[in-house]
Write an enzyme that holds these catalytic residues in place. Structure first.
Site, PDB file in Angstrom:
ATOM      1  N   GLY A  45       0.772  -1.348  -0.208  1.00 55.86           N
ATOM      2  CA  GLY A  45      -0.192  -0.087   0.093  1.00 55.86           C
ATOM      3  C   GLY A  45       0.835   1.149  -0.059  1.00 55.86           C
ATOM      4  O   GLY A  45       0.402   2.333  -0.578  1.00 55.86           O
ATOM      5  N   GLU A 100       4.302   3.893   5.903  1.00 63.35           N
ATOM      6  CA  GLU A 100       2.912   3.078   5.956  1.00 63.35           C
ATOM      7  C   GLU A 100       1.835   4.002   5.351  1.00 63.35           C
ATOM      8  O   GLU A 100       1.956   5.058   5.239  1.00 63.35           O
ATOM      9  CB  GLU A 100       2.490   2.616   7.143  1.00 63.35           C
ATOM     10  N   ASP A 104      -4.866   2.061  10.801  1.00 65.06           N
ATOM     11  CA  ASP A 104      -6.184   1.630  11.180  1.00 65.06           C
ATOM     12  C   ASP A 104      -6.666   1.254  12.483  1.00 65.06           C
ATOM     13  O   ASP A 104      -6.436   2.320  13.418  1.00 65.06           O
ATOM     14  CB  ASP A 104      -6.691   0.615  10.130  1.00 65.06           C
ATOM     15  N   LYS A 132      -6.738   6.868  10.890  1.00 68.12           N
ATOM     16  CA  LYS A 132      -8.209   6.358  11.011  1.00 68.12           C
ATOM     17  C   LYS A 132      -8.309   6.417  12.724  1.00 68.12           C
ATOM     18  O   LYS A 132      -8.397   5.330  13.471  1.00 68.12           O
ATOM     19  CB  LYS A 132      -8.945   5.310  10.539  1.00 68.12           C
ATOM     20  N   PHE A 153     -13.669   3.035   4.199  1.00 64.74           N
ATOM     21  CA  PHE A 153     -12.655   2.368   3.390  1.00 64.74           C
ATOM     22  C   PHE A 153     -12.412   3.048   2.456  1.00 64.74           C
ATOM     23  O   PHE A 153     -13.011   3.578   1.645  1.00 64.74           O
ATOM     24  CB  PHE A 153     -13.349   0.773   3.153  1.00 64.74           C
ATOM     25  N   VAL A 154     -11.039   3.392   2.313  1.00 63.51           N
ATOM     26  CA  VAL A 154     -10.302   4.127   1.241  1.00 63.51           C
ATOM     27  C   VAL A 154      -9.623   3.510   0.400  1.00 63.51           C
ATOM     28  O   VAL A 154      -8.953   2.597   0.747  1.00 63.51           O
ATOM     29  CB  VAL A 154      -9.567   5.527   1.761  1.00 63.51           C
ATOM     30  N   ASP A 160      -5.524  -0.568  -2.047  1.00 61.00           N
ATOM     31  CA  ASP A 160      -6.241  -1.228  -3.033  1.00 61.00           C
ATOM     32  C   ASP A 160      -7.762  -1.322  -2.708  1.00 61.00           C
ATOM     33  O   ASP A 160      -8.137  -1.084  -1.546  1.00 61.00           O
ATOM     34  CB  ASP A 160      -5.753  -2.688  -2.987  1.00 61.00           C
ATOM     35  N   ARG A 166      -4.957   0.437  -7.255  1.00 55.01           N
ATOM     36  CA  ARG A 166      -3.886   1.123  -6.551  1.00 55.01           C
ATOM     37  C   ARG A 166      -3.231   2.244  -7.351  1.00 55.01           C
ATOM     38  O   ARG A 166      -2.346   3.027  -6.861  1.00 55.01           O
ATOM     39  CB  ARG A 166      -2.698   0.192  -6.495  1.00 55.01           C
TER      40      ARG A 166
HETATM   41  P1  5GP Z   1      -4.345  -2.038  10.929  1.00 53.84           P
HETATM   42  O1  5GP Z   1      -3.261  -3.113  11.224  1.00 53.84           O
HETATM   43  O2  5GP Z   1      -3.801  -0.682  11.448  1.00 53.84           O
HETATM   44  O3  5GP Z   1      -5.603  -2.187  11.311  1.00 53.84           O
HETATM   45  O4  5GP Z   1      -4.335  -1.899   9.255  1.00 53.84           O
HETATM   46  C1  5GP Z   1      -3.137  -1.317   8.585  1.00 53.84           C
HETATM   47  C2  5GP Z   1      -3.350  -1.950   7.217  1.00 53.84           C
HETATM   48  O5  5GP Z   1      -4.652  -2.615   6.645  1.00 53.84           O
HETATM   49  C3  5GP Z   1      -3.091  -1.039   5.991  1.00 53.84           C
HETATM   50  O6  5GP Z   1      -1.709  -1.103   5.971  1.00 53.84           O
HETATM   51  C4  5GP Z   1      -3.816  -1.194   4.976  1.00 53.84           C
HETATM   52  O7  5GP Z   1      -3.158  -2.313   4.201  1.00 53.84           O
HETATM   53  C5  5GP Z   1      -5.048  -2.009   5.572  1.00 53.84           C
HETATM   54  N1  5GP Z   1      -6.531  -1.028   5.675  1.00 53.84           N
HETATM   55  C6  5GP Z   1      -6.754  -0.483   6.588  1.00 53.84           C
HETATM   56  N2  5GP Z   1      -7.777   0.254   6.459  1.00 53.84           N
HETATM   57  C7  5GP Z   1      -7.737   0.596   5.020  1.00 53.84           C
HETATM   58  C8  5GP Z   1      -8.613   1.012   4.074  1.00 53.84           C
HETATM   59  O8  5GP Z   1      -9.405   1.828   4.359  1.00 53.84           O
HETATM   60  N3  5GP Z   1      -8.358   0.807   2.839  1.00 53.84           N
HETATM   61  C9  5GP Z   1      -7.409  -0.073   2.481  1.00 53.84           C
HETATM   62  N4  5GP Z   1      -7.320  -0.117   1.083  1.00 53.84           N
HETATM   63  N5  5GP Z   1      -6.511  -0.573   3.354  1.00 53.84           N
HETATM   64  C10 5GP Z   1      -6.727  -0.397   4.562  1.00 53.84           C
END
Ligand code: 5GP
Length: 175
Positions: A45, A100, A104, A132, A153-154, A160, A166
């Site tokens: 990403g 990164e 999230d 977020k 969700f973006v 992606d 992407r």
């Molecule tokens: P976390 O472990 O912080 O929950 O998630 C991190 C990873 O989740 C990010 O590096 C990304 O790959 C994916 N992710 C989290 N939110 C989104 C979103 O809104 N869109 C997309 N495409 N990926 C997300």
């Protein structure tokens, strides 16, 4: 910096992305003056963010890549993080910036920070394009943050939608 508060769709244009990344680059350049930062891209990403960020630095720096997986093609995190691709170069005594795409829940970043800390960097900071905060389960320090966004969700600009989109030059949450 915060965008689209409330329930409206998230829309970050190419111009907004480049302007903000340039600001982050200036800050990094000032903070790391006289040093040679090592910028680690979290695949997949962050590949565009990383590429654009290093081009704003105009200072000696090195790069590497790693890949963690917790999402697969789903929109919800599995809560489990796996290292899919390891670093190529040692980071002991290096000034590392982990780059990164989005923080999230914070679970992935928390895992990666512990992993990298164990390899003895001189310093370790995080640059994340998006955050977020309302979704956070684990608090993680983000030194260089592009945009704070609401819980949507973006995709686009490296992020992606089931592996597609992407290559969009902007970020959106619209269907
Ligand atoms: P976390 O472990 O912080 O929950 O998630 C991190 C990873 O989740 C990010 O590096 C990304 O790959 C994916 N992710 C989290 N939110 C989104 C979103 O809104 N869109 C997309 N495409 N990926 C997300």
């Amino acid at each position: 910096m915060s965008l689209a508060p409330g329930n409206g769709p998230v829309q970050i244009t190419q111009e907004q992305l480049q302007a903000r990344i340039s600001e982050l680059g200036h800050k990094i350049r000032a903070d790391y003056a006289g040093k040679e930062p090592h910028l680690i891209c979290v695949l997949n990403g962050a590949f565009l963010f990383h590429a654009d960020l290093v081009r704003t630095l105009h200072m000696p720096c090195t790069i590497d890549f790693l890949q963690a997986s917790s999402y697969g093609d789903a929109k919800q995190s599995s809560g489990e993080v796996k290292l899919v691709k390891d670093l190529q170069f040692p980071i002991s005594d290096r000034h590392v910036i982990l780059v990164e795409d989005i923080v999230d829940t914070g679970i992935t970043m928390n895992y990666l920070l512990h992993y990298l800390q164990g390899r003895g960097p001189a310093s370790l900071k995080v640059a994340a394009l998006l955050s977020k905060p309302s979704r956070r389960k684990v608090e993680v320090p983000v030194e260089y943050l592009g945009f704070t966004i609401p819980d949507a969700f973006v995709y686009g600009y490296g992020l992606d939608r089931a592996q597609f989109d992407r290559n969009l030059p902007f970020i959106t949450s619209q269907e």
